[in-house]
Design an enzyme around this catalytic site. Structure first.
Site, PDB file in Angstrom:
ATOM      1  N   LYS A 220       0.806  -1.229   0.000  1.00 62.76           N
ATOM      2  CA  LYS A 220       0.000   0.000   0.000  1.00 62.76           C
ATOM      3  C   LYS A 220       0.834   1.272   0.000  1.00 62.76           C
ATOM      4  CE  LYS A 220      -4.061  -1.820   2.250  1.00 62.76           C
ATOM      5  NZ  LYS A 220      -4.810  -1.887   3.491  1.00 62.76           N
ATOM      6  N   GLY A 399       9.330  -1.037  10.475  1.00 59.94           N
ATOM      7  CA  GLY A 399       8.872   0.315  10.799  1.00 59.94           C
ATOM      8  C   GLY A 399       9.997   1.187  11.340  1.00 59.94           C
TER       9      GLY A 399
HETATM   10  P1  AMP Z   1       4.439  -4.180   2.835  1.00 62.39           P
HETATM   11  O1  AMP Z   1       4.222  -4.780   4.175  1.00 62.39           O
HETATM   12  O2  AMP Z   1       3.657  -2.938   2.577  1.00 62.39           O
HETATM   13  O3  AMP Z   1       5.893  -4.057   2.489  1.00 62.39           O
HETATM   14  O4  AMP Z   1       3.807  -5.207   1.812  1.00 62.39           O
HETATM   15  C1  AMP Z   1       4.299  -6.501   1.621  1.00 62.39           C
HETATM   16  C2  AMP Z   1       3.217  -7.311   1.018  1.00 62.39           C
HETATM   17  O5  AMP Z   1       2.838  -6.718  -0.198  1.00 62.39           O
HETATM   18  C3  AMP Z   1       3.587  -8.731   0.701  1.00 62.39           C
HETATM   19  O6  AMP Z   1       2.862  -9.581   1.542  1.00 62.39           O
HETATM   20  C4  AMP Z   1       3.177  -8.903  -0.742  1.00 62.39           C
HETATM   21  O7  AMP Z   1       2.469 -10.103  -0.966  1.00 62.39           O
HETATM   22  C5  AMP Z   1       2.269  -7.723  -0.979  1.00 62.39           C
HETATM   23  N1  AMP Z   1       2.214  -7.346  -2.393  1.00 62.39           N
HETATM   24  C6  AMP Z   1       3.238  -7.006  -3.183  1.00 62.39           C
HETATM   25  N2  AMP Z   1       2.806  -6.784  -4.432  1.00 62.39           N
HETATM   26  C7  AMP Z   1       1.480  -6.996  -4.440  1.00 62.39           C
HETATM   27  C8  AMP Z   1       0.472  -6.947  -5.442  1.00 62.39           C
HETATM   28  N3  AMP Z   1       0.774  -6.625  -6.697  1.00 62.39           N
HETATM   29  N4  AMP Z   1      -0.804  -7.224  -5.089  1.00 62.39           N
HETATM   30  C9  AMP Z   1      -1.096  -7.550  -3.821  1.00 62.39           C
HETATM   31  N5  AMP Z   1      -0.190  -7.609  -2.829  1.00 62.39           N
HETATM   32  C10 AMP Z   1       1.084  -7.343  -3.128  1.00 62.39           C
END
Ligand code: AMP
Length: 418
Positions: A220, A399
């Protein structure tokens, strides 16, 4: 004080570590990176002839919850340390105090999850949903009051305090920051891991060799706004990858099918693009996507250009053209920061992009770049692909790393330095 200079002989050290490791449904550790990362500190104390009281949290329990018990990791800690580890099943009980006081040189006591107590975080628990503002304020005051006693109790177990928990350095919790006030400057210090993390952040923030490229992936954009904004003041190239790509693509009028998208962040995405332009930052977005017809490893797949993902399909990783584009930017860089996978790397069929990015970083590092990989999922990525040894530094902080790079003062660091 620095850990290298301190002689722990005959001393009891309270060591705050970050043993917040992932466990599977049978309570087996699936990635022990964080435990291994604390070993140099723990071993130095034992080698000096000191004893250790280990404090950590595990997960986000909202009170006592067996699922988050640190007893699940005791056996593995014994293996890693090569010595028996005692356990106190309540971190602030008489039992813990007695066991801590009886510790002999070379002995280790692991305390139960500090977050079983609301006092660790200093946030009230169990408030009714309809609690009034007065009730909330009273509950907050009460937990802050009892937090003092809790902190004092933890501090009373030891002669010195070592903070080696970079993962929670951005929290002003009892064991990560408040406890430090009970030790004078000669009796509180960073552990080796924390020292390395602080140095790595400093290298990325204050000793930049250019071009500086940041690769921001993950799910996100909303969780990464602050860091992206801060990085726009520092980097030459900002690569946007992962799920947040599609918020940008949609904001520009592209078709993203069923891909992840934060519809309330479309303006923000455009604003970030505008800011990048104003600051002369090369904001690099993907150009193609590996799309799937379901959120599943076994889904049917096809490659699409980014603005042309059909309905019923969702982007789960970058495509080959994007891999090439990202790799060419990365390979020309001299400072590299990677946070967040390029796709749903948990699914084997959607790991290719993250692996390609990791490999490009390794190649750039071989050619003299400084590379820092941080954030839980990026770490899982480099470990999964066996690339950890090829990058300059793998941070254990998620974080905490992001906040440090945002330029914030982390309470866990400040508490030792002041
Ligand atoms: P974050 O914690 O924000 O770094 O997000 C990591 C997560 O983002 C991982 O669990 C990935 O599976 C997810 N992620 C990465 N790319 C995508 C995508 N294109 N669609 C859905 N989830 C995603």
């Amino acid at each position: 004080m620095t850990i290298d200079k301190f002689n722990f002989s005959g001393k009891k050290a309270f060591v705050r570590v970050d043993f917040n490791v992932p466990l599977d449904e049978n309570f087996h550790i699936t990635d022990d990176t964080r435990m291994r990362a604390a070993l140099p500190t723990l071993k130095k104390i034992l080698a000096d002839g000191g004893s250790i009281i280990i404090g950590s949290h595990l997960g986000r329990p909202k009170g006592l919850n067996e699922k988050f018990s640190l007893k699940h990791i005791k056996g593995h800690l014994e293996e890693l340390l090569g010595t028996e580890v005692q356990f106190a099943s309540d971190c602030a009980s008489e039992e813990a105090a007695v066991k801590a006081s009886a510790l002999q040189p070379g002995e280790v006591l692991l305390l139960e999850n500090l977050r079983f107590y609301a006092e660790e975080e200093g946030k009230p628990r169990g408030l009714a949903d309809d609690a009034t503002d007065e009730e909330k304020a009273a509950a907050k005051k009460a937990v802050k009051e009892s937090q003092k006693e809790f902190t004092k109790k933890l501090a009373s177990y030891a002669d010195c305090y070592v903070n080696d928990a970079f993962g929670t350095a951005h929290r002003a919790h009892a064991s990560t920051a408040l406890i430090a006030q009970y030790f004078d400057a000669d009796h509180k210090m960073f552990g080796y891991l924390m020292e390395k993390e602080v140095k790595a952040v400093d290298r990325i923030l204050n000793d930049i060799h250019r071009p500086f490229t940041a690769i921001m992936g993950g799910s996100k954009v909303s969780s990464k706004i602050d860091i992206i904004e801060n990085l726009l003041n520092k980097v030459d190239n900002l690569i946007i990858a992962g799920g947040m790509t599609y918020t940008f693509v949609k904001a520009m009028g592209g078709r993203i099918g069923d891909s992840l998208c934060e519809n309330d962040k479309l303006d923000l995405a455009l604003d970030l693009m505008k800011k990048a332009k104003e600051k002369g930052v090369n904001l690099v977005l993907g150009i193609d996507t590996k799309a799937a017809d379901a959120f599943s490893n076994d889904a049917h797949t096809q490659y699409c250009l980014d603005p042309e993902i059909p309905d019923g399909w969702q982007g789960l990783d970058i495509g080959p053209k994007t891999e090439e584009l990202f790799a060419s930017v990365i390979k020309q860089s001299k400072t590299i920061l990677w946070n967040g996978p390029t796709g749903v790397f948990e699914f084997e069929n959607f790991t290719h992009g993250s692996r390609a990015v990791g490999e490009a970083i390794v190649e750039a590092t071989k050619n003299g770049a400084y590379s820092l990989v941080g954030g839980g999922d990026s770490v899982a990525c480099v470990n999964k692909f066996g690339l950890a040894d090829g990058v300059s530094y793998v941070s254990t902080g998620g974080g905490a790393l992001l906040e440090a790079i945002e330029g914030k003062v982390l309470p866990g660091i400040a508490a030792i330095q002041e």
